[in-house]
Motif scaffolding. Structure first.
Motif, short mmCIF file in Angstrom:
data_model
loop_
_atom_site.label_atom_id
_atom_site.label_comp_id
_atom_site.label_asym_id
_atom_site.label_seq_id
_atom_site.Cartn_x
_atom_site.Cartn_y
_atom_site.Cartn_z
N LEU A 182 33.52 23.27 45.32
CA LEU A 182 33.33 24.66 44.92
C LEU A 182 34.37 25.01 43.87
N ILE A 183 33.94 25.45 42.71
CA ILE A 183 34.87 25.89 41.68
C ILE A 183 34.85 27.41 41.64
N VAL A 184 36.03 28.00 41.55
CA VAL A 184 36.15 29.43 41.83
C VAL A 184 36.80 30.17 40.66
N HIS A 185 36.14 31.25 40.23
CA HIS A 185 36.80 32.20 39.33
C HIS A 185 37.69 33.06 40.21
N ALA A 186 39.00 32.81 40.13
CA ALA A 186 39.93 33.37 41.10
C ALA A 186 40.71 34.53 40.50
N GLU A 187 40.12 35.71 40.54
CA GLU A 187 40.82 36.96 40.29
C GLU A 187 40.39 37.90 41.40
N ASP A 188 41.31 38.72 41.87
CA ASP A 188 41.02 39.67 42.94
C ASP A 188 40.83 41.06 42.32
N GLY A 189 39.60 41.59 42.45
CA GLY A 189 39.28 42.88 41.83
C GLY A 189 40.16 44.02 42.32
N ALA A 190 40.67 43.90 43.53
CA ALA A 190 41.51 44.98 44.09
C ALA A 190 42.83 45.11 43.34
N GLU A 191 43.22 44.08 42.62
CA GLU A 191 44.50 44.09 41.89
C GLU A 191 44.30 44.39 40.40
#
Ligand SMILES: [Zn+2]
Length: 444
Positions: A182-191
């Motif tokens: 699994l490749i993930v676009h890792a940004e957290d929208g809450a931040e």
């Protein structure tokens, strides 16, 4: 042994065990021997590159081709020509921005039909993991995708929604059972806060390193709980390298990539309103860039791939120069190799390093064993590269559909001179010879 079709000699052949003079012997689509530079080889044709370097064709596992559906942004013919001109002989197409997104076997079939016959390099496909398609993952895996992509925040297009933490875990549980990545676009929208206006600094501040950190923490927790293999795409915040190194050290199956633009540009140099520099996560400051290079050099970051993501010029460069309104994505498929080499060489790195980051590393991420190295039994995907040539990027040289990129006007070192795909030279007035690949394809 039957008579080889081609022998390519170079005094700087970049081989898995180092760079040295060598002769690469090719029969049909495959490398059949790697010999001493001056070996007598009774081949049908011969090329002596002299001091030009001979590289394995690059593998770019992060390309948004956008066809079908948003073919006005980019397409298979233009993207794969750009790839070939940049020494990239295999691309892996992302599952979003095309319509339909590649989240079912039927959508993959549409994508393959759209690509067929117009690819100048080999093309493999990522599938998508979105809410509600957990039941399609096994069938997509069976159909040959090289792995799955997901987002942890709004992807920018409504048809490819993000996974929440519970959905991330359930997708990863399924993928662990398939041994798929699994490749993930890792940004957290809450931040992340919203940003508008022409100031690049304000845009960067709206997407702080903490947004990447929080999201990568979620991925590490899920990978640890499910034992699935996970990969962080386009890492920008260098402070996350320590966390990634720690997870790797603890035996969690995690890898990471960064992109040429994070290694080449720095936020301080971006002019006001220059939305061609917009991507998510953003290009950060020069100190971050230096730390990113060190994480790459230390092996914490495994790959450098383009995240080539073009769109219509009017979307990329709105007249207002508003960073909030512009599409996020940088088009650099043709320029990644010289952009990375320009800086790598200054830092005393070798072509061996660049090939590990841009060819063998990505080939391994995408489970394409015939690609990414000059090795007997592998596909004869090869690049003649002049590591000393310097040149300035001009729009007229670019094959991508729209010549919008922040690299215009940049002086780069290193130039691609000739490219072979499975033993055949790619020529501008020839035919597109690219094949559509499936995960695990061996040389054919
Ligand atoms: Zn992307």
């Amino acid at each position: 042994m039957t008579r080889p079709d081609l022998v390519i000699r170079s005094r700087q052949a970049v081989l898995p065990d180092g760079t040295r003079p060598a002769a690469v012997v090719i029969a049909g689509p495959s490398i059949v021997a790697v010999e001493e530079y001056s070996v007598a080889a009774d081949a049908v044709s011969e090329v002596d590159l002299g001091d030009l370097a001979l590289l394995p064709g690059l593998v770019d596992t992060h390309v948004h081709v956008n066809e079908p559906g948003r073919t006005g942004w980019e397409g298979f013919a233009t993207a794969t020509r750009a790839a070939a001109a940049g020494g990239v002989t295999t691309i892996c197409d992302m599952p979003l921005n095309s319509l339909p997104p590649t989240v079912s076997v039927a959508a993959l079939a549409e994508k393959r039909a759209a690509a067929a016959g117009q690819c100048w390099v080999d093309v493999a496909f990522w599938g998508g993991a979105v809410p509600g398609n957990t039941g399609s993952l096994a069938a997509l895996h069976e159909a040959g995708v090289v792995g799955f992509k997901c987002f942890l925040l709004d992807s920018g297009v409504p048809e490819f929604p993000p996974l929440d933490e519970a959905e991330l875990r359930s997708a990863m549980s399924v993928l662990a059972g398939l041994d798929a990545t699994l490749i993930v676009h890792a940004e957290d929208g809450a931040e992340i806060s919203s940003a508008s206006g022409r100031d690049f600094g304000a845009f960067v501040a709206s997407r702080p390193p903490k947004a990447e950190r929080r999201a990568i923490e979620k991925v590490i927790r899920a990978a640890s709980a499910t034992r699935a293999r996970a990969h962080i795409v386009h890492l920008s915040a260098a402070e996350c390298a320590a966390m990634i190194a720690g997870a790797k050290g603890a035996g969690i199956r995690l890898s990471a990539e960064t992109c040429p633009h994070y290694l080449f540009f720095a936020a301080e140099q971006v002019p006001e309103g220059a939305t061609e520099y917009k991507c998510c996560p953003p290009i950060r400051d020069a100190i971050n860039r230096e730390a990113l290079w060190r994480a790459l050099e230390a092996g914490v970051i495994d790959c450098v791939v383009s995240d080539h993501s073009p769109c219509l010029p009017a979307l990329k460069e709105p007249e207002t120069g508003d960073f909030g309104a512009a599409w996020g994505g940088i088009a650099s498929l043709q320029l990644g190799l010289p952009a990375v080499w320009t800086v790598a060489r200054r830092r005393g790195r070798s072509l061996d390093d660049v090939i590990r980051w841009m060819a063998s590393g990505p080939a391994s991420l995408a489970s394409l064993p015939a690609k990414g190295q000059i090795a007997v039994g592998g596909d004869a995907d090869l690049v003649a590269f002049d590591p000393d040539a310097s040149w300035e990027v001009e729009a007229a040289q670019l094959f991508q559909r729209h010549p919008v990129t922040p690299y215009l006007g940049q002086k780069l070192t290193g130039s691609v001179r000739q490219v072979w795909l499975r033993g055949k030279e790619i020529s501008a007035d020839g035919e597109p010879l690219g094949r559509l690949l499936s995960r695990g394809d061996s040389a054919q």
